[in-house]
Design a protein around this motif. Structure first.
Motif, PDB file in Angstrom:
ATOM      1  N   ALA A 311      40.223  29.458  61.663  1.00 24.64           N
ATOM      2  CA  ALA A 311      39.115  29.627  62.604  1.00 24.64           C
ATOM      3  C   ALA A 311      38.604  31.062  62.617  1.00 24.64           C
ATOM      4  O   ALA A 311      37.456  31.312  63.006  1.00 24.64           O
ATOM      5  CB  ALA A 311      39.551  29.219  64.010  1.00 24.64           C
ATOM      6  N   VAL A 312      39.446  32.013  62.255  1.00 25.65           N
ATOM      7  CA  VAL A 312      39.041  33.409  62.114  1.00 25.65           C
ATOM      8  C   VAL A 312      39.651  33.954  60.836  1.00 25.65           C
ATOM      9  O   VAL A 312      40.639  33.424  60.325  1.00 25.65           O
ATOM     10  CB  VAL A 312      39.493  34.272  63.323  1.00 25.65           C
ATOM     11  CG1 VAL A 312      38.883  33.758  64.621  1.00 25.65           C
ATOM     12  CG2 VAL A 312      41.015  34.333  63.430  1.00 25.65           C
ATOM     13  N   ASP A 313      39.060  35.031  60.329  1.00 17.77           N
ATOM     14  CA  ASP A 313      39.580  35.672  59.119  1.00 17.77           C
ATOM     15  C   ASP A 313      40.230  37.013  59.406  1.00 17.77           C
ATOM     16  O   ASP A 313      40.575  37.750  58.471  1.00 17.77           O
ATOM     17  CB  ASP A 313      38.453  35.873  58.099  1.00 17.77           C
ATOM     18  CG  ASP A 313      38.206  34.624  57.266  1.00 17.77           C
ATOM     19  OD1 ASP A 313      39.046  33.713  57.305  1.00 17.77           O
ATOM     20  OD2 ASP A 313      37.173  34.563  56.581  1.00 17.77           O
ATOM     21  N   GLY A 314      40.383  37.347  60.676  1.00 16.79           N
ATOM     22  CA  GLY A 314      40.997  38.618  61.007  1.00 16.79           C
ATOM     23  C   GLY A 314      40.900  38.879  62.492  1.00 16.79           C
ATOM     24  O   GLY A 314      40.541  37.994  63.281  1.00 16.79           O
ATOM     25  N   MET A 315      41.210  40.123  62.884  1.00 12.18           N
ATOM     26  CA  MET A 315      41.193  40.489  64.300  1.00 12.18           C
ATOM     27  C   MET A 315      40.818  41.950  64.426  1.00 12.18           C
ATOM     28  O   MET A 315      41.271  42.799  63.649  1.00 12.18           O
ATOM     29  CB  MET A 315      42.572  40.245  64.938  1.00 12.18           C
ATOM     30  CG  MET A 315      42.697  40.730  66.384  1.00 12.18           C
ATOM     31  SD  MET A 315      44.313  40.379  67.131  1.00 12.18           S
ATOM     32  CE  MET A 315      45.382  41.447  66.166  1.00 12.18           C
ATOM     33  N   TYR A 316      39.964  42.245  65.426  1.00 15.35           N
ATOM     34  CA  TYR A 316      39.734  43.634  65.819  1.00 15.35           C
ATOM     35  C   TYR A 316      40.206  43.776  67.254  1.00 15.35           C
ATOM     36  O   TYR A 316      39.719  43.098  68.155  1.00 15.35           O
ATOM     37  CB  TYR A 316      38.262  44.038  65.716  1.00 15.35           C
ATOM     38  CG  TYR A 316      38.081  45.526  65.983  1.00 15.35           C
ATOM     39  CD1 TYR A 316      38.200  46.438  64.952  1.00 15.35           C
ATOM     40  CD2 TYR A 316      37.861  46.001  67.269  1.00 15.35           C
ATOM     41  CE1 TYR A 316      38.090  47.802  65.186  1.00 15.35           C
ATOM     42  CE2 TYR A 316      37.751  47.367  67.519  1.00 15.35           C
ATOM     43  CZ  TYR A 316      37.861  48.262  66.473  1.00 15.35           C
ATOM     44  OH  TYR A 316      37.756  49.610  66.714  1.00 15.35           O
ATOM     45  N   PHE A 317      41.171  44.666  67.472  1.00 23.57           N
ATOM     46  CA  PHE A 317      41.754  44.888  68.794  1.00 23.57           C
ATOM     47  C   PHE A 317      41.174  46.195  69.319  1.00 23.57           C
ATOM     48  O   PHE A 317      41.490  47.276  68.825  1.00 23.57           O
ATOM     49  CB  PHE A 317      43.277  44.980  68.685  1.00 23.57           C
ATOM     50  CG  PHE A 317      44.007  44.681  69.963  1.00 23.57           C
ATOM     51  CD1 PHE A 317      43.907  45.532  71.053  1.00 23.57           C
ATOM     52  CD2 PHE A 317      44.799  43.549  70.086  1.00 23.57           C
ATOM     53  CE1 PHE A 317      44.572  45.265  72.231  1.00 23.57           C
ATOM     54  CE2 PHE A 317      45.487  43.273  71.264  1.00 23.57           C
ATOM     55  CZ  PHE A 317      45.365  44.134  72.349  1.00 23.57           C
ATOM     56  N   ALA A 318      40.310  46.100  70.346  1.00 24.55           N
ATOM     57  CA  ALA A 318      39.585  47.250  70.857  1.00 24.55           C
ATOM     58  C   ALA A 318      40.220  47.763  72.142  1.00 24.55           C
ATOM     59  O   ALA A 318      40.488  46.990  73.061  1.00 24.55           O
ATOM     60  CB  ALA A 318      38.125  46.886  71.108  1.00 24.55           C
ATOM     61  N   LEU A 319      40.402  49.075  72.209  1.00 24.44           N
ATOM     62  CA  LEU A 319      40.988  49.721  73.386  1.00 24.44           C
ATOM     63  C   LEU A 319      40.056  50.812  73.893  1.00 24.44           C
ATOM     64  O   LEU A 319      39.182  51.288  73.161  1.00 24.44           O
ATOM     65  CB  LEU A 319      42.360  50.292  73.046  1.00 24.44           C
ATOM     66  CG  LEU A 319      43.364  49.193  72.664  1.00 24.44           C
ATOM     67  CD1 LEU A 319      43.744  49.324  71.202  1.00 24.44           C
ATOM     68  CD2 LEU A 319      44.594  49.242  73.548  1.00 24.44           C
ATOM     69  N   PRO A 320      40.242  51.249  75.145  1.00 25.83           N
ATOM     70  CA  PRO A 320      39.269  52.184  75.711  1.00 25.83           C
ATOM     71  C   PRO A 320      39.359  53.606  75.189  1.00 25.83           C
ATOM     72  O   PRO A 320      38.378  54.346  75.258  1.00 25.83           O
ATOM     73  CB  PRO A 320      39.570  52.124  77.223  1.00 25.83           C
ATOM     74  CG  PRO A 320      40.969  51.634  77.325  1.00 25.83           C
ATOM     75  CD  PRO A 320      41.183  50.730  76.159  1.00 25.83           C
ATOM     76  N   THR A 321      40.517  54.035  74.670  1.00 26.90           N
ATOM     77  CA  THR A 321      40.678  55.417  74.239  1.00 26.90           C
ATOM     78  C   THR A 321      41.360  55.491  72.879  1.00 26.90           C
ATOM     79  O   THR A 321      42.029  54.542  72.447  1.00 26.90           O
ATOM     80  CB  THR A 321      41.520  56.222  75.249  1.00 26.90           C
ATOM     81  OG1 THR A 321      42.864  55.697  75.262  1.00 26.90           O
ATOM     82  CG2 THR A 321      40.929  56.148  76.650  1.00 26.90           C
ATOM     83  N   ARG A 322      41.214  56.638  72.221  1.00 26.29           N
ATOM     84  CA  ARG A 322      41.870  56.858  70.939  1.00 26.29           C
ATOM     85  C   ARG A 322      43.387  56.845  71.091  1.00 26.29           C
ATOM     86  O   ARG A 322      44.096  56.315  70.236  1.00 26.29           O
ATOM     87  CB  ARG A 322      41.431  58.205  70.352  1.00 26.29           C
ATOM     88  CG  ARG A 322      39.966  58.263  69.964  1.00 26.29           C
ATOM     89  CD  ARG A 322      39.628  59.600  69.355  1.00 26.29           C
ATOM     90  NE  ARG A 322      38.237  59.626  68.901  1.00 26.29           N
ATOM     91  CZ  ARG A 322      37.797  60.352  67.892  1.00 26.29           C
ATOM     92  NH1 ARG A 322      38.635  61.122  67.218  1.00 26.29           N
ATOM     93  NH2 ARG A 322      36.526  60.329  67.541  1.00 26.29           N
ATOM     94  N   SER A 323      43.858  57.455  72.155  1.00 26.88           N
ATOM     95  CA  SER A 323      45.306  57.493  72.365  1.00 26.88           C
ATOM     96  C   SER A 323      45.863  56.087  72.526  1.00 26.88           C
ATOM     97  O   SER A 323      46.902  55.748  71.943  1.00 26.88           O
ATOM     98  CB  SER A 323      45.619  58.329  73.613  1.00 26.88           C
ATOM     99  OG  SER A 323      47.003  58.312  73.898  1.00 26.88           O
ATOM    100  N   ALA A 324      45.172  55.261  73.318  1.00 20.34           N
ATOM    101  CA  ALA A 324      45.620  53.882  73.498  1.00 20.34           C
ATOM    102  C   ALA A 324      45.611  53.131  72.174  1.00 20.34           C
ATOM    103  O   ALA A 324      46.504  52.327  71.892  1.00 20.34           O
ATOM    104  CB  ALA A 324      44.731  53.178  74.520  1.00 20.34           C
ATOM    105  N   ALA A 325      44.594  53.397  71.344  1.00 22.79           N
ATOM    106  CA  ALA A 325      44.502  52.708  70.051  1.00 22.79           C
ATOM    107  C   ALA A 325      45.644  53.102  69.127  1.00 22.79           C
ATOM    108  O   ALA A 325      46.237  52.249  68.448  1.00 22.79           O
ATOM    109  CB  ALA A 325      43.155  53.007  69.391  1.00 22.79           C
TER     110      ALA A 325
END
Length: 872
Positions: A311-325
């Motif tokens: 159903a999907v070919d991947g994932m993008y996990f978005a966070l509010p800050t660079r440190s969190a990412a």
């Protein structure tokens, strides 16, 4: 081909340090490469499905063949003599090839008369051809198109008309089925054309990569056969095509057991996410649960389910800050290793980093990166090598900014958007956005849902009004009544596909009764420091969160004075043995060291003994902290709940005597009347971040009232009540009405600002409801479109690495926009640099700065600069 081009060229290579051409690639062959990649992408089921949904009809084999013909024509502008002069100076003045091709088409240049058979494909064909021609990252307005008749005339044996006829003839043989006459016209929906533009951008980027598509040799046959093989190899190597066989677990483990650490049992929210349906038309899911409830593992299990089913070919996990990412990247990379026998690459999508999986790359040149394990990572790290390609990775972890860029009028927005359509889009801390960012996010979600994509939004403190709008981002929804919003259960999963459904999830965490007290110490950092130190000396882990960096540093210095006077410097938080506050204005390496030190001293596996940490908002997300007592400046309820999530985070942990009950001290102004901060125009004056970091005084007033009304908060049982009582529009309106004329003026100012921010966002969005040919990006290169209002920070580079306060070298620092005022665009490097004993002095533009254990700040800071120094 070696030497100087003797026919139309598409790519060339020059001798190092010279303009002399040493190798070139025929234009027809390059067009075959790009068309073959487009064909391979259109052959992937998820890409085909997403574009088909935007088209309003399935993409037939003939439609895909026609799109490949159009992709093959993407570089027809290179047939102009001005462009060819870039490789053969004797041809005259050089020119480009995108605006030149558009100008020739719109001026009826006879060179392209051979393309007339395309007219039979329907009215949409011209727009799709323009979308393909604009493959360098942006559409062009009519006034930006270029045309000169001389560019298209025979010169030095080069005949552009013959070149166009030859390229089109090849295209007819490469995709013969495209010219069947008994099929329907190409799709004419605007959104489809925008998505196709992004696909061609990606195809051109891959088709130009000589690692996959080396230049042709003189005796090579028709390029299309080898190009098709190379295209399949490329999309496989870049993890754009991950076979279903490698997604399915041969050990027959459940999705949750695949992503969770061994021995970790699923919690109620995680089980509920596993049982969500696999819906054909796509979905948006909102998971609301308290901090520490395992939302990340719930999302990863859902991803495995969707990924395994195709159903999907991947994932993008978005966070509010660079440190969190950066924190989350390691966690997700470990989960992916557990979940797949052949793990797909996990990219850290944060500019300034070059990391895929646990490997760091080294930038050698603008388009060259060295990976430690070159044989394995030369392709695996492809998506990490450029921010424009982040969303084309298989699994990427980054900031929300990369997602927002897919909807803004910035270069390669269409590439980002098209690549994102195939991903599971995950947005963590979705509440942590202003009106400008929220409007852009609504645009992203509306497009994602329209294309049949899947999205998951996570929050611990989302209000009912925001939840309703994000579930239906394609339209303006009526506000949810306060009673209905407050009555919604918590924790909660809301899932929308063809229908909308809610799942009440039982809370599995131990209830905490947090005692809150108000202290009027906002101006009294010495008093606050004394109280925090007293708790630290008694053995407590103490977290002090200030709203601004200025107050954070002042409190740190006050704490150090008190600790040394009391003979207790050992309770001060330290990194590499150096006492320091925790905020955002440190170098990347130092910030990582601070994060690691913080988690060692006050985290899940914390050390013994008292410790006092002074920080800003940087500690309220992602870091797994476990404080015994909390001091927090006054802030909105959703922010305070995040901060409270770092208090007694692990309830079963033994606590020091007198600290077994979680207590939070909320620090307020001494004057109870927040109305004194309202200016004549209704805007709030800045007072320790109140009115600036948190500009809506109504939210602060609502928060203050809640503590006064009830000092014992049961978390998470009261979360829904607290959030709605602090954020719901009816509550805020009532505060303004009760407060009189000044408060009503403030309310009008805030609401006007929100409307203005949303309108500003609308002006910056790429409107996929308009035909591609009607859309143009700003022509002024100095006009910068931002993902967050208030951006404009500048990177200051050091020509020689400087020694930081914790023993780590740094090569760049980030200056807040207001400190870079007066610096020219050309300013990039620090000047007058001197470093000694971990203290670095430098100038940038006409201003002097210092960087040390307290972070980056102006040297000899003035009062006006302190007033501006807000933020984390």
């Amino acid at each position: 081909m070696q030497g100087t081009p003797d026919t139309f060229w598409g790519k060339l290579r020059r001798e190092a340090g010279s303009d002399r051409v040493i190798e070139w690639h025929p234009l027809v062959d390059h067009c075959a490469d790009v068309a073959a990649v487009a064909e391979a992408l259109l052959g992937l089921p998820v890409w085909r499905d997403r574009l088909g949904r935007l088209a309003g009809q399935p993409l037939t084999d003939v439609s895909r063949a026609r799109l490949c013909v159009i992709a093959a024509l993407h570089d027809i502008g290179k047939l102009n003599i001005g462009f060819q002069a870039k490789g053969r100076p004797e041809l005259g003045t050089p020119a480009g090839h995108v605006r030149e091709a558009l100008g020739a088409l719109y001026n009826g240049e006879p060179v392209f008369a051979c393309l007339s058979p395309l007219n039979a494909w329907g009215d949409a064909t011209a727009g799709l051809l323009e979308a393909a021609i604009c493959h360098h990252g942006r559409p062009y307005a009519e006034g930006d198109r270029c045309w000169q008749a001389s560019w298209w005339m025979l010169r030095a044996g080069l005949n552009p008309r013959h070149g166009a006829e030859r390229l089109f003839a090849y295209s007819r043989t490469w995709f013969a089925s495209a010219f069947d006459s008994d099929v329907f016209a190409l799709p004419d929906t605007p959104a489809f054309a925008h998505a196709f533009a992004g696909l061609v951008m990606l195809a051109d980027w891959i088709g130009s990569d000589t690692r996959f598509f080396p230049f042709s040799e003189p005796l090579d046959a028709d390029r299309i056969g080898p190009a098709r093989v190379k295209a399949q190899n490329a999309i496989s190597a870049l993890a754009l095509d991950v076979p279903l066989a490698s997604r399915i677990d041969s050990l027959a483990r459940t999705p949750f057991s695949r992503v969770a650490p061994r021995g970790y049992s699923p919690r109620p929210a995680q089980l509920a996410m596993l049982h969500l349906p696999l819906t054909e038309p796509g979905s948006v899911t909102i998971l609301e649960a308290e901090t520490g409830s395992g939302k990340t593992e719930a999302v990863l299990a859902r991803f495995v389910t969707l990924f395994e089913s195709g159903a999907v070919d991947g994932m993008y996990f978005a966070l509010p800050t660079r440190s969190a990412a950066t924190q989350m990247h390691g966690r997700i990379q470990q989960a992916v290793r557990r979940a797949f026998l052949t793990p797909p690459p996990v990219v850290l999508a944060v500019p300034g980093y070059l990391r895929v999986d646990d490997i760091e790359g080294q930038k050698l040149a603008p388009f060259e990166v060295l990976w430690a394990d070159e044989d394995r990572f030369r392709f695996r790290g492809w998506a990490a090598e450029s921010p424009k390609r982040y969303l084309a990775g298989c699994i990427s972890v980054g900031t929300i900014d990369q997602v927002l860029l897919s909807s803004l009028m910035v270069g390669h927005a269409h590439l980002r958007a098209a690549a994102l359509l195939r991903q599971l889009l995950v947005i963590d801390e979705v509440h942590a956005s202003d009106a400008y960012m929220t409007r852009i996010l609504e645009s992203v979600l509306a497009r994602h849902i329209q294309a049949g994509g899947h999205a998951i939004l996570l929050s611990a403190t989302l209000g009912g009004e925001a939840r309703s709008q994000l579930l239906h981002p394609e339209k303006q929804v009526p506000p949810v009544a306060f009673g209905d919003a407050e009555a919604a259960p918590y924790p909660l999963i809301t899932h929308r596909d063809e229908v909308e459904r809610t799942v009440h999830v039982a809370s599995d965490g131990a209830e905490r009764i947090i005692e809150l007290e108000v202290y009027p110490w906002l101006d009294e950092e010495d008093t606050m420091a004394d109280a925090a130190l007293l708790a630290g000396v008694a053995g407590a882990k103490v977290l002090v969160i200030r709203n601004t960096v200025t107050d954070c540093v002042k409190t740190q210095l006050a704490l150090e004075r008190a600790a040394h006077a009391a003979g207790a410097p050992g309770v001060l938080f330290a990194c590499a043995g150096v006492p320091s506050p925790h905020h955002s204005r440190f170098s990347r390496a130092d910030r990582q060291a601070l994060d690691a030190a913080l988690e060692r001293q006050i985290g899940k596996q914390r050390s013994d003994g008292g410790c006092v940490v002074v920080a800003t908002q940087t500690v309220q997300q992602s870091l797994d902290l476990d404080a015994d007592i909390l001091f927090s400046d006054l802030c909105p309820i959703d922010v305070l709940l995040q901060r409270l999530g770092r208090l007694h985070r692990h309830p079963t942990r033994p606590r020091p005597r007198d600290f077994d009950t979680p207590r939070a001290f909320v620090v307020t102004p001494r004057n109870r009347d927040l109305g004194v901060l309202i200016g004549k125009d209704g805007a709030a004056k800045n007072y320790h971040g109140l009115g600036r970091v948190y500009p809506d005084l109504r939210m602060l007033e609502a928060m203050w009232r809640m503590i006064e009304k009830e000092a014992g908060w049961r978390i998470p049982a009261m979360n829904r009540h607290l959030v709605e009582s602090g954020l719901h529009s009816s509550v805020l309106d009532a505060i303004a009405q009760e407060g009189g004329a000044d408060w009503q003026a403030h309310s009008n100012y805030v609401l006007g600002t929100v409307r203005g921010q949303r309108r500003h966002a609308d002006l910056c969005l790429v409107d996929w409801s308009r035909p591609y040919t009607d859309v143009s990006f700003p022509s002024d290169p100095g006009e910068r479109i931002m993902t967050r209002l208030g951006e404009g920070d500048r990177r200051v580079r050091f020509q020689v690495p400087a020694a930081g306060p914790f023993g780590l070298d740094f090569e760049e620092l980030v200056l807040p926009a207001w400190w870079a005022r007066g610096a020219t665009v050309q300013d990039e490097h620090a000047e007058d640099v001197s470093t000694a004993h971990g203290v670095t002095h430098f100038t940038f533009g006409d201003r002097a700065f210092v960087y040390d254990r307290l972070g980056l700040r102006p040297h000899q800071t003035s009062k006006s600069e302190l007033a501006d120094d807000d933020g984390p």
